[in-house]
Design a protein around this motif. Structure first.
Motif, PDB file in Angstrom:
ATOM      1  N   CYS A 111      -9.847  -1.592   1.363  1.00  0.00           N
ATOM      2  CA  CYS A 111      -8.800  -1.932   0.401  1.00  0.00           C
ATOM      3  C   CYS A 111      -7.651  -0.928   0.450  1.00  0.00           C
ATOM      4  N   ILE A 112      -7.953   0.350   0.706  1.00  0.00           N
ATOM      5  CA  ILE A 112      -6.885   1.347   0.869  1.00  0.00           C
ATOM      6  C   ILE A 112      -6.025   0.994   2.076  1.00  0.00           C
ATOM      7  N   TRP A 113      -6.656   0.613   3.173  1.00  0.00           N
ATOM      8  CA  TRP A 113      -5.911   0.246   4.374  1.00  0.00           C
ATOM      9  C   TRP A 113      -5.070  -1.007   4.133  1.00  0.00           C
ATOM     10  N   ASN A 114      -5.626  -1.990   3.417  1.00  0.00           N
ATOM     11  CA  ASN A 114      -4.859  -3.197   3.105  1.00  0.00           C
ATOM     12  C   ASN A 114      -3.685  -2.890   2.186  1.00  0.00           C
ATOM     13  N   PHE A 115      -3.902  -1.975   1.257  1.00  0.00           N
ATOM     14  CA  PHE A 115      -2.812  -1.567   0.356  1.00  0.00           C
ATOM     15  C   PHE A 115      -1.683  -0.930   1.160  1.00  0.00           C
ATOM     16  N   ARG A 116      -2.036  -0.077   2.093  1.00  0.00           N
ATOM     17  CA  ARG A 116      -1.031   0.556   2.948  1.00  0.00           C
ATOM     18  C   ARG A 116      -0.258  -0.490   3.748  1.00  0.00           C
ATOM     19  N   ASN A 117      -0.966  -1.478   4.303  1.00  0.00           N
ATOM     20  CA  ASN A 117      -0.306  -2.517   5.091  1.00  0.00           C
ATOM     21  C   ASN A 117       0.583  -3.405   4.221  1.00  0.00           C
ATOM     22  N   SER A 118       0.190  -3.615   2.969  1.00  0.00           N
ATOM     23  CA  SER A 118       1.015  -4.417   2.063  1.00  0.00           C
ATOM     24  C   SER A 118       2.343  -3.726   1.782  1.00  0.00           C
ATOM     25  N   ILE A 119       2.313  -2.402   1.692  1.00  0.00           N
ATOM     26  CA  ILE A 119       3.558  -1.660   1.484  1.00  0.00           C
ATOM     27  C   ILE A 119       4.481  -1.800   2.692  1.00  0.00           C
ATOM     28  N   LEU A 120       3.893  -1.729   3.895  1.00  0.00           N
ATOM     29  CA  LEU A 120       4.698  -1.787   5.116  1.00  0.00           C
ATOM     30  C   LEU A 120       5.175  -3.196   5.436  1.00  0.00           C
ATOM     31  N   PHE A 121       4.311  -4.183   5.249  1.00  0.00           N
ATOM     32  CA  PHE A 121       4.609  -5.517   5.772  1.00  0.00           C
ATOM     33  C   PHE A 121       4.687  -6.600   4.696  1.00  0.00           C
ATOM     34  N   GLY A 122       4.353  -6.271   3.450  1.00  0.00           N
ATOM     35  CA  GLY A 122       4.382  -7.277   2.396  1.00  0.00           C
ATOM     36  C   GLY A 122       5.780  -7.532   1.870  1.00  0.00           C
ATOM     37  N   THR A 123       5.908  -8.594   1.122  1.00  0.00           N
ATOM     38  CA  THR A 123       7.208  -8.946   0.538  1.00  0.00           C
ATOM     39  C   THR A 123       7.428  -8.284  -0.811  1.00  0.00           C
ATOM     40  N   GLU A 124       6.324  -7.877  -1.480  1.00  0.00           N
ATOM     41  CA  GLU A 124       6.421  -7.208  -2.767  1.00  0.00           C
ATOM     42  C   GLU A 124       5.658  -5.893  -2.727  1.00  0.00           C
ATOM     43  N   LEU A 125       6.128  -4.924  -3.480  1.00  0.00           N
ATOM     44  CA  LEU A 125       5.480  -3.621  -3.523  1.00  0.00           C
ATOM     45  C   LEU A 125       4.261  -3.693  -4.443  1.00  0.00           C
ATOM     46  N   PRO A 126       3.045  -3.496  -3.908  1.00  0.00           N
ATOM     47  CA  PRO A 126       1.843  -3.604  -4.746  1.00  0.00           C
ATOM     48  C   PRO A 126       1.654  -2.375  -5.624  1.00  0.00           C
ATOM     49  N   MET A 127       0.861  -2.536  -6.666  1.00  0.00           N
ATOM     50  CA  MET A 127       0.544  -1.433  -7.572  1.00  0.00           C
ATOM     51  C   MET A 127      -0.735  -0.737  -7.101  1.00  0.00           C
ATOM     52  N   LYS A 128      -0.779   0.593  -7.225  1.00  0.00           N
ATOM     53  CA  LYS A 128      -1.955   1.343  -6.778  1.00  0.00           C
ATOM     54  C   LYS A 128      -3.206   0.973  -7.560  1.00  0.00           C
ATOM     55  N   SER A 129      -3.029   0.527  -8.794  1.00  0.00           N
ATOM     56  CA  SER A 129      -4.184   0.206  -9.633  1.00  0.00           C
ATOM     57  C   SER A 129      -4.996  -0.966  -9.109  1.00  0.00           C
ATOM     58  N   ILE A 130      -4.397  -1.789  -8.232  1.00  0.00           N
ATOM     59  CA  ILE A 130      -5.134  -2.955  -7.749  1.00  0.00           C
ATOM     60  C   ILE A 130      -6.191  -2.583  -6.715  1.00  0.00           C
ATOM     61  N   ILE A 131      -6.124  -1.366  -6.146  1.00  0.00           N
ATOM     62  CA  ILE A 131      -7.083  -0.986  -5.113  1.00  0.00           C
ATOM     63  C   ILE A 131      -8.498  -1.032  -5.670  1.00  0.00           C
ATOM     64  N   PHE A 132      -8.716  -0.414  -6.845  1.00  0.00           N
ATOM     65  CA  PHE A 132     -10.054  -0.387  -7.431  1.00  0.00           C
ATOM     66  C   PHE A 132     -10.488  -1.793  -7.821  1.00  0.00           C
ATOM     67  N   ASP A 133      -9.611  -2.558  -8.423  1.00  0.00           N
ATOM     68  CA  ASP A 133      -9.967  -3.914  -8.851  1.00  0.00           C
ATOM     69  C   ASP A 133     -10.330  -4.792  -7.662  1.00  0.00           C
ATOM     70  N   GLU A 134      -9.562  -4.689  -6.586  1.00  0.00           N
ATOM     71  CA  GLU A 134      -9.857  -5.470  -5.383  1.00  0.00           C
ATOM     72  C   GLU A 134     -11.184  -5.047  -4.768  1.00  0.00           C
ATOM     73  N   MET A 135     -11.461  -3.753  -4.792  1.00  0.00           N
ATOM     74  CA  MET A 135     -12.728  -3.257  -4.240  1.00  0.00           C
ATOM     75  C   MET A 135     -13.910  -3.799  -5.021  1.00  0.00           C
ATOM     76  N   VAL A 136     -13.847  -3.764  -6.356  1.00  0.00           N
ATOM     77  CA  VAL A 136     -14.948  -4.247  -7.192  1.00  0.00           C
ATOM     78  C   VAL A 136     -15.188  -5.738  -6.951  1.00  0.00           C
ATOM     79  N   LYS A 137     -14.128  -6.492  -6.904  1.00  0.00           N
ATOM     80  CA  LYS A 137     -14.242  -7.942  -6.719  1.00  0.00           C
ATOM     81  C   LYS A 137     -14.773  -8.299  -5.333  1.00  0.00           C
ATOM     82  N   ASN A 138     -14.190  -7.704  -4.290  1.00  0.00           N
ATOM     83  CA  ASN A 138     -14.596  -8.045  -2.925  1.00  0.00           C
ATOM     84  C   ASN A 138     -16.012  -7.569  -2.605  1.00  0.00           C
TER      85      ASN A 138
END
Length: 243
Positions: A186-213
């Protein structure tokens, strides 16, 4: 006249042929084919390989030994997460992920080699996964969720083998390992979202995405994982005792 020209041609070739024969040794393969053989020490001058001086097998071996890193340990694999995560962790331990520092080291020109998350330090493997304050807080939050302490010296291997220091059942350790692998993913995906995504993600979603996935992957890949969502959130260590 013709005989004289033949004699001159032969006399010019003989010294060159004798010199080549002295410099090169030949071996005969099983199929009877002949090939030139020279040791690596004879053909490497100033750390540069003259590829024409080595047979194909020796060229491949030289390139592999010089450019491919070794893991320094046994392969890390967990079948309670997708194969893509296991391959990701394998590449992570080999330091072969395309971070900006690694791309620059391989000669790829970049606008910047600074971390795209903090924009303050060079983006290396260590910095990207536990090198700034928000990530320290993330790993502390994972530790609090499981009721354990963060390793004293953070590194990729100390995180991946974190569970070895606990007196848990094998199923509990395997679930914990799956959570750690998912966190890194999820940290790696967060980094890629910053580089290649259309919107800037929030750091708080890393933990939430990890728990869910991690919950979705474990309960669907382990036949014994009869864990409810509430237990996953609030009583995870006890819920994993029967695995």
């Amino acid at each position: 006249m013709e005989n004289r020209l033949k004699w001159l041609s032969r006399s010019m070739r003989e010294p060159e042929e004798k010199t080549m024969n002295r410099k090169k040794k030949t071996i005969r393969s099983a199929g009877g084919q002949r090939r030139w053989r020279r040791t690596i020490e004879e053909v490497v001058v100033g750390n540069h390989l003259r590829a024409t001086d080595l047979c194909e097998g020796k060229r491949r071996s030289y390139i592999d030994n010089g450019m491919l890193p070794t893991g320094g340990g046994e392969t890390y694999w967990n079948n309670w997460v997708p194969i893509k995560l296991n391959i990701f962790i394998w590449r992570l331990r080999l330091n072969s992920l395309p971070t900006r520092a690694n791309l620059s080291y391989r000669g790829i020109l970049l606008d910047s080699i600074l971390c795209p998350v903090c924009s303050a330090m060079i983006e290396s493997i260590d910095h990207l996964f536990f090198g700034y304050s928000e990530l320290i807080d993330l790993w502390n939050r994972v530790a609090l969720w499981w009721g354990v302490h963060v390793p004293q010296h953070l590194s990729i291997d100390s995180l991946l083998f974190w569970s070895n220091s606990f007196s848990w059942r094998s199923g509990q350790r395997k679930v914990f390992d799956a959570v750690i692998m998912t966190t890194l993913w999820c940290i790696w995906n967060f980094r890629n979202s910053i580089l290649f995504g259309t919107e800037l993600p929030m750091k708080s979603i890393i933990f939430d995405e990890m728990v869910k996935n991690s919950y979705f992957w474990v309960v669907n890949r382990c036949s014994k994982a009869n864990i409810g969502w509430t237990n996953w959130l609030h009583n995870l260590v006890s819920a994993c005792k029967l695995l």
